[in-house]
Design an enzyme around this catalytic site. Structure first.
Site, PDB file in Angstrom:
ATOM      1  N   ASN A  14       0.859  -1.189   0.000  1.00  0.00           N
ATOM      2  CA  ASN A  14       0.000   0.000   0.000  1.00  0.00           C
ATOM      3  C   ASN A  14       0.896   1.239   0.000  1.00  0.00           C
ATOM      4  OD1 ASN A  14      -1.834   2.035   0.465  1.00  0.00           O
ATOM      5  ND2 ASN A  14      -2.236   1.476   2.594  1.00  0.00           N
ATOM      6  N   HIS A 106      -9.474   1.108   5.321  1.00  0.00           N
ATOM      7  CA  HIS A 106      -8.174   1.398   5.935  1.00  0.00           C
ATOM      8  C   HIS A 106      -8.378   2.400   7.060  1.00  0.00           C
ATOM      9  CE1 HIS A 106      -4.048   2.650   6.521  1.00  0.00           C
ATOM     10  NE2 HIS A 106      -3.684   1.555   5.872  1.00  0.00           N
ATOM     11  N   GLY A 182       2.481   2.154  10.915  1.00  0.00           N
ATOM     12  CA  GLY A 182       3.469   3.232  10.812  1.00  0.00           C
ATOM     13  C   GLY A 182       4.173   3.559  12.113  1.00  0.00           C
ATOM     14  N   SER A 222       3.503  -2.211  10.499  1.00  0.00           N
ATOM     15  CA  SER A 222       4.948  -2.235  10.749  1.00  0.00           C
ATOM     16  C   SER A 222       5.601  -3.565  10.359  1.00  0.00           C
ATOM     17  CB  SER A 222       5.239  -1.876  12.214  1.00  0.00           C
ATOM     18  OG  SER A 222       4.824  -0.542  12.483  1.00  0.00           O
TER      19      SER A 222
HETATM   20  C1  PEP Z   1      -0.718   0.286   6.229  1.00  0.00           C
HETATM   21  O1  PEP Z   1      -0.885   1.482   6.203  1.00  0.00           O
HETATM   22  O2  PEP Z   1      -1.564  -0.456   5.704  1.00  0.00           O
HETATM   23  C2  PEP Z   1       0.442  -0.231   6.927  1.00  0.00           C
HETATM   24  C3  PEP Z   1       0.411  -1.473   7.315  1.00  0.00           C
HETATM   25  O3  PEP Z   1       1.485   0.619   7.126  1.00  0.00           O
HETATM   26  P1  PEP Z   1       2.945   0.263   7.761  1.00  0.00           P
HETATM   27  O4  PEP Z   1       3.394  -1.019   7.133  1.00  0.00           O
HETATM   28  O5  PEP Z   1       3.798   1.414   7.399  1.00  0.00           O
HETATM   29  O6  PEP Z   1       2.737   0.108   9.241  1.00  0.00           O
END
Ligand code: PEP
Length: 264
Positions: A14, A106, A182, A222
């Site tokens: 994503n 999301h 994130g 993450s």
């Molecule tokens: C996301 O926004 O779907 C996500 C999982 O972000 P990250 O991997 O940066 O935590």
């Protein structure tokens, strides 16, 4: 449940609001070449990228011209079919771009754009009605976790999203604890497994055993090349929705090629 069914893992990137269409082309070329050099077997892991709307046509053209085995996804869609909805994009427009998957629910749209369970359900239905596959994101905030435990909110969100989905239409579920997105603080593999299992049990109840056996439940929040293997060892985790790490081509490839370091 049908024990013979295997679910091809899905690693989905994503991109959020990153990369213009030129950067998108360069990134997808590098990713595809890297996977080819590494002899990646797409039956080990399907790979999907979710560029911003403005990049979709360029990525679609590249995938078709070079016959690349990557799947194409979009990050959002309107729940309406057409009309006076300035700035919105319809499901029919996305199918014309060979989009296969669309993210709905999301947390950045639920919380940043006030999208309710009803809106998420209407979007999921609009996606399914045009033959694309919704990637239904569910997840609890840190406050939800403290108040209700990990599974209650994701399960309720999934139930709401499935309520209007046409019977028999395929979907993907992405369990993304909001506090893990994130933040650099991923859930533990055991936490992810426990919620993924609760989500699969919900799919059995709402959509039946066959749907539950074939539906992929992803973990997101993450994910990195360091922790992907541990998630993929969980029986109910069938892949990952990757945000930040999907923007770094080498890191994303290491995540995709988790079988090299999954130890299974
Ligand atoms: C996301 O926004 O779907 C996500 C999982 O972000 P990250 O991997 O940066 O935590």
């Amino acid at each position: 449940m049908n024990a013979t069914v295997t679910r091809t893992p899905l690693i989905a990137g994503n991109w959020k609001m990153n990369f213009d269409h030129l950067q998108a082309i360069a990134f997808v070329q590098k990713l595809a070449w890297g996977l080819k050099d590494a002899k990646h077997d797409f039956s080990d892991a399907e790979v999907a990228v979710f560029p911003p709307f403005t990049d979709l046509r360029s990525v679609q053209t590249l995938l078709a011209a070079d016959r690349l085995s990557l799947s194409l996804g979009a990050q959002d869609v309107s729940q309406h079919q057409s009309g006076a909805f300035t700035g919105d994009i319809s499901a029919a427009m996305l199918t014309k771009l060979d989009v296969q998957y669309v993210i709905v629910g999301h947390s950045e749209r639920r919380h940043g754009h006030g999208e309710s369970n009803d809106v998420v359900a209407a979007k999921a239905a609009a996606i399914s009605q045009t033959g694309m596959v919704p990637v239904i994101c569910v997840g609890e905030t840190a406050a939800d976790l403290e108040e209700h435990g990990a599974a209650a909110v994701p399960v309720a969100q999934l139930r709401a999203a499935l309520a209007t989905l046409p019977a028999g239409s395929p979907f993907v579920v992405a369990y993304e604890p909001v506090w893990a997105i994130g933040s650099g603080q991923a859930a533990t593999p055991e936490q992810a497994q426990s919620v993924a299992q609760a989500l699969r049990e919900t799919i059995i109840e709402v959509s039946g055993e066959d749907a539950a056996a074939t539906t992929r439940v992803l973990y997101g929040g993450s994910v990195t090349s360091e922790n992907i293997a541990a998630f993929m060892r969980q029986s109910d985790v069938d892949g990952a929705l990757v945000g930040g790490a999907s923007l770094k081509v080498d890191e994303f490839q290491r995540i995709i090629r988790f079988r090299q370091h999954v130890g299974a």
